[in-house]
Design an enzyme around this catalytic site. Structure first.
Site, PDB file in Angstrom:
ATOM      1  CG  HIS A   4      -0.394   0.032   2.535  1.00 37.75           C
ATOM      2  ND1 HIS A   4       0.377  -0.989   3.057  1.00 37.75           N
ATOM      3  CD2 HIS A   4      -0.461   0.975   3.520  1.00 37.75           C
ATOM      4  CE1 HIS A   4       0.754  -0.681   4.280  1.00 37.75           C
ATOM      5  NE2 HIS A   4       0.261   0.507   4.582  1.00 37.75           N
ATOM      6  CG  HIS A  44      -0.043   4.297   4.812  1.00 33.52           C
ATOM      7  ND1 HIS A  44      -0.749   3.526   5.716  1.00 33.52           N
ATOM      8  CD2 HIS A  44      -0.932   5.216   4.327  1.00 33.52           C
ATOM      9  CE1 HIS A  44      -2.000   3.955   5.768  1.00 33.52           C
ATOM     10  NE2 HIS A  44      -2.136   4.975   4.945  1.00 33.52           N
ATOM     11  CG  ASP A  95       4.883   3.083   7.639  1.00 30.82           C
ATOM     12  OD1 ASP A  95       4.023   3.284   6.768  1.00 30.82           O
ATOM     13  OD2 ASP A  95       4.628   2.483   8.704  1.00 30.82           O
ATOM     14  CG  HIS A  96       4.167   0.105   4.286  1.00 32.74           C
ATOM     15  ND1 HIS A  96       4.068  -1.231   4.578  1.00 32.74           N
ATOM     16  CD2 HIS A  96       3.722   0.746   5.390  1.00 32.74           C
ATOM     17  CE1 HIS A  96       3.562  -1.387   5.789  1.00 32.74           C
ATOM     18  NE2 HIS A  96       3.361  -0.190   6.308  1.00 32.74           N
ATOM     19  CG  HIS A 133      -4.002  -0.076   6.862  1.00 35.12           C
ATOM     20  ND1 HIS A 133      -4.009   0.467   8.134  1.00 35.12           N
ATOM     21  CD2 HIS A 133      -2.820   0.306   6.304  1.00 35.12           C
ATOM     22  CE1 HIS A 133      -2.887   1.153   8.331  1.00 35.12           C
ATOM     23  NE2 HIS A 133      -2.160   1.074   7.236  1.00 35.12           N
ATOM     24  CG  ASP A 149       0.619  -1.580   7.861  1.00 31.74           C
ATOM     25  OD1 ASP A 149       1.540  -2.400   8.007  1.00 31.74           O
ATOM     26  OD2 ASP A 149       0.790  -0.352   7.932  1.00 31.74           O
ATOM     27  CG  HIS A 181       3.914  -1.957  11.473  1.00 34.19           C
ATOM     28  ND1 HIS A 181       4.759  -0.875  11.617  1.00 34.19           N
ATOM     29  CD2 HIS A 181       3.159  -1.700  10.375  1.00 34.19           C
ATOM     30  CE1 HIS A 181       4.519   0.000  10.649  1.00 34.19           C
ATOM     31  NE2 HIS A 181       3.553  -0.483   9.885  1.00 34.19           N
TER      32      HIS A 181
END
Length: 254
Positions: A55, A57, A59-60, A113, A132, A170
């Protein structure tokens, strides 16, 4: 068999390198940062061919462009997220197949998410890279999608073989387990898991990957039909969606 390397980064993120020894092809899943990935590639003497984004975001996808510039790899992501994933080359949707060397990864659409979230499932390696959506003893927050979408996504995962390893993105397991205990305090499988998690974290070891079998017995978001959970919520006989929605709201406040 595929060689899967787990790279911890930031406060609690995991990046995964997937390497096919026969073809020598390598992919990285959700690279938050480029440098730690480049370090492991150098140690292993591997060439990066693909980035797999679950996805959009930050932090990905944070390492996408730096890795692409350095390695000339191709970036793979959801067709729904083409405008939100930097550098995307290959767009995939539910039911598509992504090939890494000799291994075929099934693409599973799992919105909730985010809208457009996807997962990559490899049957022979019994490996699910789910970003996530599903966590060890938890699930992702509903930032864009609905509770109904997330529940349907988790049901897709639940239909996979129980020995499937779940490579989530995570290290949230200890906190997730405390919430799970608050809604199902007498679950013996959960109580055993809490002890195991405590020992692992005290030794600075990861609690993931988990397995679908472990999740089916400990994760409240996969256990909406549990009489004990329904009793704790005072929702005996309520629909799965109603129970799931209440669980997610309580977790948000926990």
């Amino acid at each position: 068999m595929l060689d899967i390397q787990q790279i911890p980064v930031l406060n609690d993120n995991y990046i995964y390198l997937i390497h096919d020894p026969e073809s020598q092809e390598t992919a990285v899943v959700d690279p938050a940062l480029a440098e730690p990935v480049l370090d492991v590639l150098k140690q292993k003497n591997w060439q990066l061919n693909y980035i797999l984004n679950t996805h959009h975001h930050g932090d990905h996808i944070g390492g996408n462009l730096a890795l692409k510039k350095k390695t000339q790899c191709k970036i793979v992501g959801s067709a729904t997220d083409q405008q939100r994933i930097p550098g995307i080359d290959i767009s995939l949707s539910e039911g598509d197949i992504f090939k890494l060397g000799n291994y075929e990864f099934q693409v599973i659409s799992c919105s909730g998410h985010t809208i457009g979230h996807i997962a990559f499932y490899q049957p022979e390696a019994k490996a699910l890279f789910c970003g996530d959506t599903l966590f060890a003893i938890g699930c992702g927050r509903l930032f864009e999608g609905s509770a109904e979408q997330m529940l349907q996504s988790l049901k897709k995962f639940s239909s996979l073989p129980l020995d499937t390893k779940v490579y989530c993105a995570h290290e949230y397991t200890a906190a997730n387990a405390q919430f799970a205990l608050s809604v199902e305090p007498e679950n013996t499988n959960l109580l055993k898991a809490v002890e195991r998690i405590k020992q692992l974290r005290e030794n600075n070891l990861p609690t993931v990957p988990t397995t679908l079998e472990q999740e089916q017995t400990t994760n409240p978001f996969l256990r909406t039909d549990s009489p004990d959970i329904q009793q704790t919520l005072a929702m005996q006989g309520a629909s799965e969606l109603a129970v799931f929605t209440e669980l997610r709201l309580r977790k948000n406040r926990f």
